[in-house]
Motif scaffolding. Structure first.
Motif, short mmCIF file in Angstrom:
data_model
loop_
_atom_site.label_atom_id
_atom_site.label_comp_id
_atom_site.label_asym_id
_atom_site.label_seq_id
_atom_site.Cartn_x
_atom_site.Cartn_y
_atom_site.Cartn_z
N GLY A 257 82.78 85.45 80.29
CA GLY A 257 81.65 85.42 79.39
C GLY A 257 81.30 86.73 78.71
N PHE A 258 82.08 87.77 78.94
CA PHE A 258 81.89 89.04 78.25
C PHE A 258 83.20 89.82 78.30
CE2 PHE A 258 80.96 90.10 82.65
CZ PHE A 258 81.45 91.39 82.81
N SER A 259 83.22 91.01 77.69
CA SER A 259 84.44 91.81 77.62
C SER A 259 84.41 92.98 78.59
CB SER A 259 84.63 92.33 76.19
OG SER A 259 85.62 93.33 76.14
N GLN A 260 85.39 93.04 79.48
CA GLN A 260 85.51 94.18 80.38
C GLN A 260 85.83 95.45 79.60
OE1 GLN A 260 84.75 94.42 83.41
NE2 GLN A 260 85.12 92.54 84.56
N GLU A 261 86.58 95.31 78.52
CA GLU A 261 86.89 96.48 77.68
C GLU A 261 85.62 97.04 77.06
OE1 GLU A 261 89.82 95.52 74.80
OE2 GLU A 261 91.39 95.06 76.26
N ASN A 262 84.76 96.15 76.57
CA ASN A 262 83.48 96.61 76.02
C ASN A 262 82.66 97.31 77.09
OD1 ASN A 262 84.02 95.65 73.47
ND2 ASN A 262 82.84 93.76 73.72
N TRP A 263 82.67 96.75 78.30
CA TRP A 263 81.88 97.32 79.39
C TRP A 263 82.34 98.75 79.71
CZ3 TRP A 263 77.35 95.86 80.89
CH2 TRP A 263 76.81 96.34 82.09
N GLN A 264 83.64 98.94 79.74
CA GLN A 264 84.17 100.28 79.97
C GLN A 264 83.82 101.23 78.83
OE1 GLN A 264 85.48 101.57 82.78
NE2 GLN A 264 84.91 99.58 83.63
N LEU A 265 83.81 100.70 77.62
CA LEU A 265 83.42 101.51 76.47
C LEU A 265 81.95 101.92 76.57
CD1 LEU A 265 84.11 102.69 73.68
CD2 LEU A 265 83.40 100.50 72.68
N PHE A 266 81.11 100.98 77.02
CA PHE A 266 79.69 101.31 77.23
C PHE A 266 79.56 102.49 78.20
CE2 PHE A 266 77.85 96.77 76.39
CZ PHE A 266 78.43 96.78 75.13
N ALA A 267 80.39 102.44 79.26
CA ALA A 267 80.35 103.52 80.25
C ALA A 267 80.82 104.84 79.65
CB ALA A 267 81.20 103.14 81.46
N GLU A 268 81.91 104.79 78.91
CA GLU A 268 82.47 106.01 78.31
C GLU A 268 81.50 106.65 77.32
OE1 GLU A 268 86.16 104.83 76.62
OE2 GLU A 268 87.02 104.19 78.55
N LEU A 269 80.77 105.82 76.60
CA LEU A 269 79.83 106.33 75.60
C LEU A 269 78.49 106.75 76.22
CD1 LEU A 269 80.48 103.74 72.72
CD2 LEU A 269 81.19 106.14 72.81
N GLY B 146 74.18 81.52 75.58
CA GLY B 146 75.50 82.14 75.64
C GLY B 146 75.69 83.16 76.73
N HIS B 147 74.66 83.45 77.52
CA HIS B 147 74.78 84.37 78.63
C HIS B 147 75.25 83.62 79.88
CE1 HIS B 147 72.71 88.06 76.93
NE2 HIS B 147 72.59 87.16 75.97
N ARG B 148 75.45 84.33 80.98
CA ARG B 148 75.92 83.72 82.22
C ARG B 148 74.90 83.87 83.33
NH1 ARG B 148 81.51 82.34 82.60
NH2 ARG B 148 82.13 81.80 80.48
N ALA B 149 74.80 82.84 84.15
CA ALA B 149 73.92 82.86 85.32
C ALA B 149 74.59 82.05 86.42
CB ALA B 149 72.54 82.30 84.98
N ALA B 150 73.95 81.98 87.58
CA ALA B 150 74.53 81.25 88.70
C ALA B 150 73.45 80.77 89.65
CB ALA B 150 75.53 82.13 89.46
N GLU B 151 73.72 79.65 90.29
CA GLU B 151 72.94 79.22 91.44
C GLU B 151 73.64 79.80 92.66
OE1 GLU B 151 70.02 77.09 91.10
OE2 GLU B 151 70.45 77.94 89.13
N VAL B 152 72.90 80.49 93.52
CA VAL B 152 73.51 81.16 94.68
C VAL B 152 72.84 80.64 95.95
CG1 VAL B 152 74.07 83.36 95.76
CG2 VAL B 152 73.89 83.22 93.27
N LYS B 153 73.66 80.13 96.86
CA LYS B 153 73.14 79.64 98.13
C LYS B 153 73.72 80.47 99.28
CE LYS B 153 72.45 74.93 96.45
NZ LYS B 153 72.78 73.50 96.61
N PHE B 154 72.86 80.77 100.24
CA PHE B 154 73.24 81.58 101.39
C PHE B 154 73.13 80.72 102.65
CE2 PHE B 154 71.21 84.23 98.18
CZ PHE B 154 72.16 85.23 97.98
N ARG B 155 74.21 80.67 103.40
CA ARG B 155 74.23 79.87 104.63
C ARG B 155 74.70 80.74 105.79
NH1 ARG B 155 77.32 74.56 102.00
NH2 ARG B 155 75.63 74.01 100.54
N ASN B 156 73.72 81.17 106.58
CA ASN B 156 74.01 82.00 107.75
C ASN B 156 74.86 83.22 107.40
OD1 ASN B 156 72.61 80.25 109.53
ND2 ASN B 156 74.39 78.89 109.58
N VAL B 157 74.47 83.90 106.34
CA VAL B 157 75.21 85.08 105.88
C VAL B 157 74.79 86.29 106.71
CG1 VAL B 157 75.68 86.59 103.92
CG2 VAL B 157 75.34 84.14 103.55
N LYS B 158 75.77 86.99 107.27
CA LYS B 158 75.49 88.20 108.04
C LYS B 158 75.43 89.41 107.11
CE LYS B 158 77.30 87.12 112.66
NZ LYS B 158 78.22 87.56 113.72
#
Length: 375
Positions: free
Chosen positions: A38-50, A204-216
């Motif tokens: 859902g997005f560009s890793q190349e863009n993300w690295q460019l954001f970091a470099e800039l 157009g963005h990304r999200a998630a439903e997150v469930k935790f079951r006895n997570v240490k």
């Protein structure tokens, strides 16, 4: 009073604006939205470099100063480009939790990776029943020796699908809506017991439903003191809300101007519809709403900068006003474009979807009006 940007802020604005114009046109954005992550890793690295990923953080944490005005500059341009990279979710919202709530060792470990573009974070706070009440936390974490055992369900976790680590608001004490007893835990996203169901949201963005079951979760992964996380969460949400308002202002500026251009070329009865006085009045209303939203955004940013990042009343005023402006401008733009305005092929419909989502993200206009009145 001089409201003009400093030389550094103008350079920052020009840098982001140039990227949007040259490398982030509408067709490229559509391809990113349709991609697996859902997005560009190349863009993300460019954001970091800039250096853009360093903008929200203070100099002592390795950032560029942590000014709300600087953040506003970036987010306005991101709004104009409908940027889908998870800057808001990972850097602004989650990064604020780390910067203001974590220990020095945790900050050294996490913020450097975050600003280098090597770490993706997501903040899991909302639950199916919680609405906009940050204190309504039913997800539990029970201490057993050197671990917490985590169980619960977090809804609409922005960047939850792509995050390497999750910052999770859990209840370690008190009743379900008690302001005390809320703790922040840093959870590895791929650890046993974490179940993530990702999806693309309407804008157009990304999200998630997150469930935790006895997570240490090791006790060492706790961010801040046990049971005292709510003030840190509220501060981070205000910071993210300001950024969201800035994004909305940028998007409103773009969709308003696109509507003006369209009315100059679309003809009815042999005349460009922009010449009809009734439509001119409506476009003046759009411009007025945009200017009011930008003015109150600037007020809120200045309040945050002058009050050490704490200005809940000003932020709520900005979110309430911005939400109302986004509604009017978005709906007017669609109507003035006619049937073509709702098609997937036209970028105006995507601006409208993002503005509609922003109206309800991190609290609706009604919610923030009541919050403003309560302060």
């Amino acid at each position: 009073m001089d409201f003009s940007y400093s030389e550094e802020q103008q350079m920052l604005q020009n840098s982001v604006s140039k990227f949007i114009q040259q490398d982030y046109d509408f067709d490229r954005r559509c391809k990113l939205v349709a991609s697996d992550i859902g997005f560009s890793q190349e863009n993300w690295q460019l954001f970091a470099e800039l250096g853009w990923l360093m903008v929200p953080f203070k100099a002592e944490d390795g950032g560029l100063g942590g000014s709300a005005i600087d953040l506003m500059v970036v987010m306005e341009e991101f709004g104009r480009g409908l940027v889908v990279e998870p800057f808001l979710a990972s850097v602004v919202l989650s990064g604020s939790l780390i910067a203001n709530g974590a220990s020095e060792s945790q900050k050294r470990e996490l913020l450097g990776l975050l600003m280098d573009g090597q770490l993706q974070l997501a903040f899991a706070f909302a639950e199916p029943q919680s609405r906009y009440n940050l204190a309504d936390v039913a997800t539990t974490a029970v201490r057993e020796g050197d671990n917490y055992i985590l169980n619960g369900h977090k809804a609409v976790v922005l960047n939850g699908e792509g995050a390497d680590k999750l910052l999770v608001a859990v209840r370690t004490g008190g009743s379900q809506i008690d302001g005390n007893g809320i703790t922040l835990l840093l959870v590895e996203a791929n650890v046993e017991g974490v179940h993530r169901q990702g999806y693309t949201t309407v804008d157009g963005h990304r999200a998630a439903e997150v469930k935790f079951r006895n997570v240490k979760v090791p006790v060492a992964n706790r961010v801040g003191e046990e049971g005292t996380a709510l003030p840190v969460i509220e501060r981070a949400m205000d910071w993210a809300t300001l950024a969201l308002c800035a994004e909305a202002v940028g998007a409103m500026d773009k969709i308003y101007k696109k509507t003006i251009e369209y009315t100059k070329t679309r003809e009815q009865f042999g005349v460009a519809i922009g010449k009809f006085q009734a439509l001119q009045h409506r476009m003046v209303d759009m411009f007025t709403e945009y200017e009011q939203a930008r003015s109150i955004l600037l007020m809120a940013a200045l309040q945050l900068d002058s009050n050490k990042g704490m200005a809940p009343k000003a932020v709520s005023a900005a979110k309430s006003r911005t939400g109302k402006a986004a509604r009017l401008i978005g709906q007017e733009a669609i109507q003035l474009h006619g049937g073509i305005g709702v098609t997937e092929e036209l970028d105006v419909s995507h601006y409208f979807k993002r503005l509609t989502t922003i109206q309800y993200l991190f609290g609706s206009s009604d919610f923030h009006t009541l919050r403003f009145a309560g302060h």
